[in-house]
Design a protein around this motif. Structure first.
Motif, PDB file in Angstrom:
ATOM      1  N   VAL A 154      -0.386  -2.409   7.563  1.00 54.38           N
ATOM      2  CA  VAL A 154      -1.575  -3.230   7.773  1.00 54.38           C
ATOM      3  C   VAL A 154      -1.601  -4.447   6.849  1.00 54.38           C
ATOM      4  CG1 VAL A 154      -3.205  -2.195   6.123  1.00 54.38           C
ATOM      5  CG2 VAL A 154      -4.030  -3.001   8.355  1.00 54.38           C
ATOM      6  N   LEU A 155      -0.879  -4.404   5.726  1.00 57.44           N
ATOM      7  CA  LEU A 155      -0.839  -5.558   4.832  1.00 57.44           C
ATOM      8  C   LEU A 155      -0.252  -6.786   5.527  1.00 57.44           C
ATOM      9  CD1 LEU A 155       0.319  -3.965   1.445  1.00 57.44           C
ATOM     10  CD2 LEU A 155      -1.869  -5.067   1.910  1.00 57.44           C
ATOM     11  N   ARG A 156       0.696  -6.563   6.423  1.00 55.64           N
ATOM     12  CA  ARG A 156       1.313  -7.700   7.124  1.00 55.64           C
ATOM     13  C   ARG A 156       0.316  -8.365   8.077  1.00 55.64           C
ATOM     14  NH1 ARG A 156       6.804  -7.463   6.337  1.00 55.64           N
ATOM     15  NH2 ARG A 156       7.527  -5.529   5.384  1.00 55.64           N
ATOM     16  N   ALA A 157      -0.571  -7.562   8.650  1.00 58.27           N
ATOM     17  CA  ALA A 157      -1.591  -8.137   9.533  1.00 58.27           C
ATOM     18  C   ALA A 157      -2.736  -8.751   8.737  1.00 58.27           C
ATOM     19  CB  ALA A 157      -2.124  -7.056  10.480  1.00 58.27           C
ATOM     20  N   ALA A 158      -3.073  -8.143   7.593  1.00 64.98           N
ATOM     21  CA  ALA A 158      -4.190  -8.650   6.790  1.00 64.98           C
ATOM     22  C   ALA A 158      -3.834  -9.937   6.052  1.00 64.98           C
ATOM     23  CB  ALA A 158      -4.642  -7.575   5.798  1.00 64.98           C
ATOM     24  N   PHE A 159      -2.559 -10.076   5.630  1.00 65.26           N
ATOM     25  CA  PHE A 159      -2.121 -11.266   4.894  1.00 65.26           C
ATOM     26  C   PHE A 159      -0.871 -11.837   5.565  1.00 65.26           C
ATOM     27  CE2 PHE A 159      -3.963  -8.191   1.867  1.00 65.26           C
ATOM     28  CZ  PHE A 159      -5.065  -8.917   1.417  1.00 65.26           C
ATOM     29  N   PRO A 160      -0.996 -12.357   6.782  1.00 62.77           N
ATOM     30  CA  PRO A 160       0.202 -12.785   7.525  1.00 62.77           C
ATOM     31  C   PRO A 160       0.951 -13.943   6.881  1.00 62.77           C
ATOM     32  CG  PRO A 160      -1.806 -13.507   8.634  1.00 62.77           C
ATOM     33  CD  PRO A 160      -2.241 -12.608   7.532  1.00 62.77           C
TER      34      PRO A 160
ATOM     35  N   GLU B  78       1.068 -14.614   3.586  1.00 61.78           N
ATOM     36  CA  GLU B  78       1.304 -14.368   2.164  1.00 61.78           C
ATOM     37  C   GLU B  78       2.352 -13.262   2.007  1.00 61.78           C
ATOM     38  OE1 GLU B  78      -2.461 -14.536  -0.301  1.00 61.78           O
ATOM     39  OE2 GLU B  78      -3.319 -14.197   1.690  1.00 61.78           O
ATOM     40  N   PRO B  79       3.614 -13.615   2.132  1.00 60.56           N
ATOM     41  CA  PRO B  79       4.670 -12.581   2.068  1.00 60.56           C
ATOM     42  C   PRO B  79       4.732 -11.844   0.741  1.00 60.56           C
ATOM     43  CG  PRO B  79       5.606 -14.805   2.015  1.00 60.56           C
ATOM     44  CD  PRO B  79       4.169 -14.955   2.363  1.00 60.56           C
ATOM     45  N   ASP B  80       4.218 -12.450  -0.334  1.00 58.90           N
ATOM     46  CA  ASP B  80       4.232 -11.761  -1.625  1.00 58.90           C
ATOM     47  C   ASP B  80       3.307 -10.546  -1.625  1.00 58.90           C
ATOM     48  OD1 ASP B  80       6.048 -13.495  -2.658  1.00 58.90           O
ATOM     49  OD2 ASP B  80       4.591 -14.735  -3.726  1.00 58.90           O
ATOM     50  N   ARG B  81       2.396 -10.469  -0.671  1.00 62.03           N
ATOM     51  CA  ARG B  81       1.493  -9.323  -0.565  1.00 62.03           C
ATOM     52  C   ARG B  81       1.968  -8.292   0.456  1.00 62.03           C
ATOM     53  NH1 ARG B  81      -4.597 -12.050  -0.960  1.00 62.03           N
ATOM     54  NH2 ARG B  81      -4.601 -12.246  -3.247  1.00 62.03           N
ATOM     55  N   HIS B  82       3.133  -8.492   1.006  1.00 62.09           N
ATOM     56  CA  HIS B  82       3.712  -7.510   1.930  1.00 62.09           C
ATOM     57  C   HIS B  82       4.530  -6.522   1.106  1.00 62.09           C
ATOM     58  CE1 HIS B  82       3.592 -10.789   5.300  1.00 62.09           C
ATOM     59  NE2 HIS B  82       2.393 -10.472   4.828  1.00 62.09           N
ATOM     60  N   LEU B  83       4.063  -5.294   1.032  1.00 61.40           N
ATOM     61  CA  LEU B  83       4.673  -4.295   0.151  1.00 61.40           C
ATOM     62  C   LEU B  83       5.294  -3.166   0.954  1.00 61.40           C
ATOM     63  CD1 LEU B  83       1.782  -3.906  -2.456  1.00 61.40           C
ATOM     64  CD2 LEU B  83       3.692  -5.518  -2.509  1.00 61.40           C
ATOM     65  N   ALA B  84       6.349  -2.597   0.411  1.00 57.42           N
ATOM     66  CA  ALA B  84       6.904  -1.367   0.959  1.00 57.42           C
ATOM     67  C   ALA B  84       6.025  -0.195   0.537  1.00 57.42           C
ATOM     68  CB  ALA B  84       8.339  -1.156   0.463  1.00 57.42           C
ATOM     69  N   HIS B  85       6.012   0.868   1.338  1.00 53.15           N
ATOM     70  CA  HIS B  85       5.159   2.013   0.992  1.00 53.15           C
ATOM     71  C   HIS B  85       5.575   2.644  -0.335  1.00 53.15           C
ATOM     72  CE1 HIS B  85       8.532   3.853   3.264  1.00 53.15           C
ATOM     73  NE2 HIS B  85       8.400   4.807   2.376  1.00 53.15           N
ATOM     74  N   GLU B  86       6.856   2.525  -0.703  1.00 48.18           N
ATOM     75  CA  GLU B  86       7.312   3.080  -1.978  1.00 48.18           C
ATOM     76  C   GLU B  86       6.634   2.378  -3.154  1.00 48.18           C
ATOM     77  OE1 GLU B  86       9.220   5.199  -4.930  1.00 48.18           O
ATOM     78  OE2 GLU B  86       8.960   5.639  -2.807  1.00 48.18           O
ATOM     79  N   THR B  87       6.365   1.072  -3.023  1.00 41.40           N
ATOM     80  CA  THR B  87       5.656   0.338  -4.079  1.00 41.40           C
ATOM     81  C   THR B  87       4.263   0.907  -4.293  1.00 41.40           C
ATOM     82  OG1 THR B  87       6.883  -1.663  -3.483  1.00 41.40           O
ATOM     83  CG2 THR B  87       4.899  -1.951  -4.817  1.00 41.40           C
ATOM     84  N   ILE B  88       3.591   1.272  -3.218  1.00 36.34           N
ATOM     85  CA  ILE B  88       2.248   1.842  -3.329  1.00 36.34           C
ATOM     86  C   ILE B  88       2.315   3.228  -3.958  1.00 36.34           C
ATOM     87  CG2 ILE B  88       0.184   2.498  -2.040  1.00 36.34           C
ATOM     88  CD1 ILE B  88       0.999   0.416   0.058  1.00 36.34           C
ATOM     89  N   TYR B  89       3.308   4.026  -3.560  1.00 36.22           N
ATOM     90  CA  TYR B  89       3.465   5.347  -4.176  1.00 36.22           C
ATOM     91  C   TYR B  89       3.671   5.220  -5.688  1.00 36.22           C
ATOM     92  CZ  TYR B  89       3.739   8.184   0.077  1.00 36.22           C
ATOM     93  OH  TYR B  89       3.445   8.862   1.232  1.00 36.22           O
ATOM     94  N   GLN B  90       4.523   4.283  -6.103  1.00 31.58           N
ATOM     95  CA  GLN B  90       4.778   4.110  -7.530  1.00 31.58           C
ATOM     96  C   GLN B  90       3.526   3.646  -8.263  1.00 31.58           C
ATOM     97  OE1 GLN B  90       8.197   1.686  -8.314  1.00 31.58           O
ATOM     98  NE2 GLN B  90       9.596   2.996  -7.161  1.00 31.58           N
ATOM     99  N   ALA B  91       2.727   2.813  -7.622  1.00 30.72           N
ATOM    100  CA  ALA B  91       1.482   2.352  -8.257  1.00 30.72           C
ATOM    101  C   ALA B  91       0.502   3.501  -8.449  1.00 30.72           C
ATOM    102  CB  ALA B  91       0.850   1.250  -7.413  1.00 30.72           C
TER     103      ALA B  91
END
Length: 339
Positions: free
Chosen positions: A151-157, A159-172
């Motif tokens: 959903v990040l890709r749709a919410a911030f189309p 702004e590629p710097d805000r497109h995250l892999a799910h692993e980044t969220i898990y680590q956070a």
């Protein structure tokens, strides 16, 4: 870059080409037309190289990679030589080769990898309050990191710097000092508050006090089903866990033996039943036994010492690795009534 920027972002900030920034970081050597050599030192002194984990490529491994590349070996051949995945070798060469010549230099590659690891560990989510709030709100609504990543890709189309892999969220989540997300009970659907370590194949062990041997070390003759004497076993537990019997199935002949357990299904009861069952068999048809990692096998080492028969254990939650025994224990399908 000391503030956590990537090489490309730092070059855009300064207003220079990415290749120029790379030369500034690592230094370069130039030979003019007269044959004179001029060395441009890097802008920052490199830190001492520290190997943080054996899962990272070492300097010795990078030297081997460079030697085998000069010998025209394929990436898969290099991976077999080092015991690594071919994707690891491909990624290493792509990321750490010389950007000007395309050649792979092991010591330069080691410096590049060390500098990349030494960057600021403060993640994107912690540096971006709006992004952090967006992710936290969706986690509180029971969204999974995989769903949020999409959903990040749709919410911030734009702004590629805000497109995250799910692993980044898990680590956070698991490392809040880096990612800044709240690690509270029930945040993830799995309910875990700490990450489960995933061991390499050669580091895996059984759950018993006396370490057991995993099934990947079972001899090939047992896997091929060509020689009798390699058995698979398990328990069948009765209603209300009040009774149990054990089943043994030969992988080659499909011959079945039952283990009588009148006094219980504890580790000592199963050990004694196995000793009795294998005592009746000739040595030629008692070569090995494969079982799951149930607590009833916690005294497996005593059985092996008494019989010299090795026991191999399946991976957790992998009953298919004992397919012959599982099929034997499966209940028969109900028969249809006659006309």
């Amino acid at each position: 870059m000391a503030q956590g920027m990537s090489n490309s972002a730092a070059c855009r900030e300064v207003g220079i080409n990415r290749r120029t920034g790379t030369r500034w970081r690592y230094g370069r050597k130039v030979v003019d037309r007269a044959g004179r050599e001029r060395v441009y030192s890097p802008i920052a002194e490199q830190r001492d190289i520290v190997e943080v984990s054996p899962r990272y490529l070492s300097e010795d491994e990078r030297i081997v990679i460079a030697d085998l590349l000069r010998a025209k070996k394929s990436l898969r051949a290099i991976a077999r030589e080092l015991g690594r995945d071919p994707a690891t070798i491909s990624r290493e060469i792509r990321r750490n080769r010389d950007p000007r010549t395309g050649k792979y230099h092991p010591f330069q590659a080691q410096r590049r990898a060390a500098v990349r690891r030494a960057r600021s560990k403060e993640g994107k989510i912690r540096r971006d309050p709006e992004l952090k709030e967006f992710i936290q709100q969706h986690l509180d609504r029971r969204w999974s990191p995989e769903q949020i990543s999409q959903v990040l890709r749709a919410a911030f189309p734009d702004e590629p710097d805000r497109h995250l892999a799910h692993e980044t969220i898990y680590q956070a989540i698991y490392l809040p000092h880096r990612g800044g997300l709240e690690r509270k009970p029930g945040l993830l659907r799995s309910g875990r508050r700490a990450r489960r370590r995933r061991r390499r194949v050669d580091e895996r062990a059984t759950r018993f006090i006396a370490p057991g041997t995993l099934i990947n070390q079972r001899p090939a003759e047992a896997t091929d089903r060509q020689i009798a004497g390699h058995w698979e076993g398990d328990l069948i537990v009765g209603q209300g866990n009040r009774s149990a019997i054990g089943t043994l199935v030969d992988r080659a002949t499909r011959y079945v033996k039952l283990l009588h357990l009148p006094d219980g299904r504890g580790a000592e009861h199963v050990r004694d039943a196995l000793l009795h069952a294998f005592a009746e068999l000739p040595a030629e048809v008692a070569r090995s036994l494969t079982w799951d990692q149930g607590s009833e096998m916690s005294r497996h080492d005593e059985f092996t010492r008494a019989t010299d028969i090795p026991i191999y254990f399946c991976e957790p939650a992998s009953p298919w690795q004992r397919g012959s025994n599982e099929n034997t224990n499966a209940p028969a399908p109900p028969t249809s009534p006659g006309p």
